[in-house]
Design an enzyme around this catalytic site. Structure first.
Site, PDB file in Angstrom:
ATOM      1  CB  SER A 142     -77.709 -12.581  -3.523  1.00  0.00           C
ATOM      2  OG  SER A 142     -77.068 -12.975  -2.325  1.00  0.00           O
ATOM      3  CE1 TYR A 165     -70.671 -15.571  -0.458  1.00  0.00           C
ATOM      4  CE2 TYR A 165     -73.045 -15.169  -0.477  1.00  0.00           C
ATOM      5  CZ  TYR A 165     -71.745 -14.690  -0.536  1.00  0.00           C
ATOM      6  OH  TYR A 165     -71.517 -13.347  -0.677  1.00  0.00           O
ATOM      7  CB  THR A 191     -69.215 -16.245  -4.044  1.00  0.00           C
ATOM      8  OG1 THR A 191     -70.159 -15.443  -4.761  1.00  0.00           O
ATOM      9  CG2 THR A 191     -68.282 -15.333  -3.265  1.00  0.00           C
ATOM     10  CE  LYS A 266     -69.969 -11.617  -7.646  1.00  0.00           C
ATOM     11  NZ  LYS A 266     -69.352 -11.254  -6.350  1.00  0.00           N
ATOM     12  CG  HIS A 290     -67.377 -10.203  -2.002  1.00  0.00           C
ATOM     13  ND1 HIS A 290     -67.526 -11.567  -2.046  1.00  0.00           N
ATOM     14  CD2 HIS A 290     -68.485  -9.742  -1.375  1.00  0.00           C
ATOM     15  CE1 HIS A 290     -68.658 -11.908  -1.453  1.00  0.00           C
ATOM     16  NE2 HIS A 290     -69.258 -10.807  -1.041  1.00  0.00           N
TER      17      HIS A 290
END
Length: 403
Positions: A142, A165, A191, A266, A290
């Site tokens: 992440s 992100y 994402t 994603k 998510h």
């Protein structure tokens, strides 16, 4: 007698360990060891994690958005898909290996990005990386990890993806991507479903913020503010301040100009967006809601999967992320056209319960269950798993051919 003697010695040693733990740490440590020994499926780790973690941390990992309908549906939808097993097939040898973006792995079960893993266990992402490597599968780190890309790379070899992100400051994004490349990460999982953070009411009630002894390691040294305690969710406030709400398809194109790594999107749930993903050069799609933490009342990932698979027509691989807790779930996703699946919550719950050993056991249990499911459906390799092996409640009535 020789074999039974060894068994006796092992039993004595195990009992001594339990007694030693009891003397050193009290009855609870011995009970925890026994509890770990008796775990038989992935879902049992969640209750252990609930007991061990602070309420704010457990709720952050476990909860979904608003009414949490999609959170439950992510699991419930799997039960509406039944098997059509084939019999009298030699399944003495089963091959679960597969290739993802050119990288061979032992099974189509991979690790999804989950943030702030050191809230679950002191070794956090280090332990998860080692467990994934031992299982010869892929870990996705992440952006909001409590270990940096460099630290995770230092744990040893392994195929790793980096979840991204897009921040308002594109220089931050470019820097992150370059660091992931230098650290040997093999793909970017962008994402795309988080222009704003979903309304996670447990986090609001708990006034969630990251414990003060932890940091988002990938952003150390960057002037990105802190996740402070607020009257709301500290994470929601942080996201509102840092993440770019204007993210669009042009940014997917821009990302391709700053990296040679393949980009997975994603958070795709519809055929329309799946086609646009292909048109805009995505190397693959991850069907994800998510973890049901963004928009409530979207379909479960397993329900959305087939629509996306049909839309891309084999031009890029499609993966599923969300709700998988059994090897039977993995098989159902593969039968609906997935090229593999990612697991998230089972990783953080097993990490909280038993560190690296817990994550290793989760991966092994899912592998064993998936192998058994393949055998009992008459499939010896992944390419033999087909849509004909399942029937879903949305399927039209099946016409049985006459003999």
């Amino acid at each position: 007698m020789f074999i039974s003697g060894w068994i006796y010695m092992i039993l004595v040693f195990t009992n001594n360990v339990r007694c030693g733990l009891t003397r050193l740490f009290g009855e609870s440590a011995s009970n925890q060891l026994e509890e770990m020994d008796q775990i038989t499926n992935v879902m049992e780790y969640q209750e252990i994690a609930r007991q061990k973690l602070p309420k704010m941390v457990y709720d952050y990992y476990a909860s979904g958005a608003e009414d949490q309908w999609t959170l439950e549906e992510n699991r419930n939808a799997f039960s509406r898909i039944l098997f059509r097993p084939r019999i009298l097939i030699d399944v003495s040898k089963i091959d679960m290996s597969t290739t993802v973006l050119g990288f061979k792995i032992s099974m189509p079960i991979m690790i999804a990005p989950t943030a702030m893993q050191k809230m679950a266990h002191p070794e956090g992402e280090y332990a998860t990386a080692r467990a994934a490597s031992a299982a010869d599968t892929i870990m996705t780190l992440s952006s909001w990890a409590t270990s940096s890309v460099e630290e995770v790379a230092s744990t040893g070899p392994g195929v790793r993806f980096f979840q991204l992100y897009v921040h308002k400051d594109r220089n931050v994004v470019a820097q992150l991507v370059r660091r992931a490349e230098r650290a040997g990460f093999k793909a970017i999982a962008l994402t795309v479903d988080t222009p704003r953070l979903g309304r996670r009411e447990a986090d609001i009630k708990n006034r969630f913020t990251m414990p003060p002894y932890l940091t988002l390691k990938n952003f150390e040294g960057l002037d990105l503010g802190k996740m402070d305690k607020t009257d709301d969710s500290g994470l929601a406030s942080y996201v509102a301040e840092q993440i770019d709400r204007s993210l669009s398809w042009k940014d997917v194109k821009w990302l391709q100009t700053i990296t040679s790594l393949p980009i997975l999107l994603k958070g795709v749930l519809t055929a329309e967006d799946a086609r646009l993903a292909v048109q805009n050069g995505a190397a693959g799609i991850i069907v994800s809601n998510h973890g049901a933490r963004q928009l409530d009342y979207v379909p479960s990932t397993i329900i959305a999967l087939e629509e996306v698979v049909k839309a891309v027509q084999g031009r890029v691989p499609v993966f599923l992320d969300g709700g998988v807790r059994r090897g039977t779930d993995v098989f159902k996703a593969m039968a609906l056209g997935a090229s593999g699946i990612f697991i998230g919550r089972p990783v953080v719950f097993s990490l909280a319960a038993d560190g690296e050993a817990g994550v290793r056991k989760v991966l092994q249990m899912l592998r064993d269950e998936f192998e058994l499911t393949m055998a009992l459906n008459g499939c010896r390799s992944l390419k033999e798993i087909s849509r004909n092996h399942i029937v879903a409640d949305w399927d039209p009535p099946r016409v049985v051919p006459k003999l």
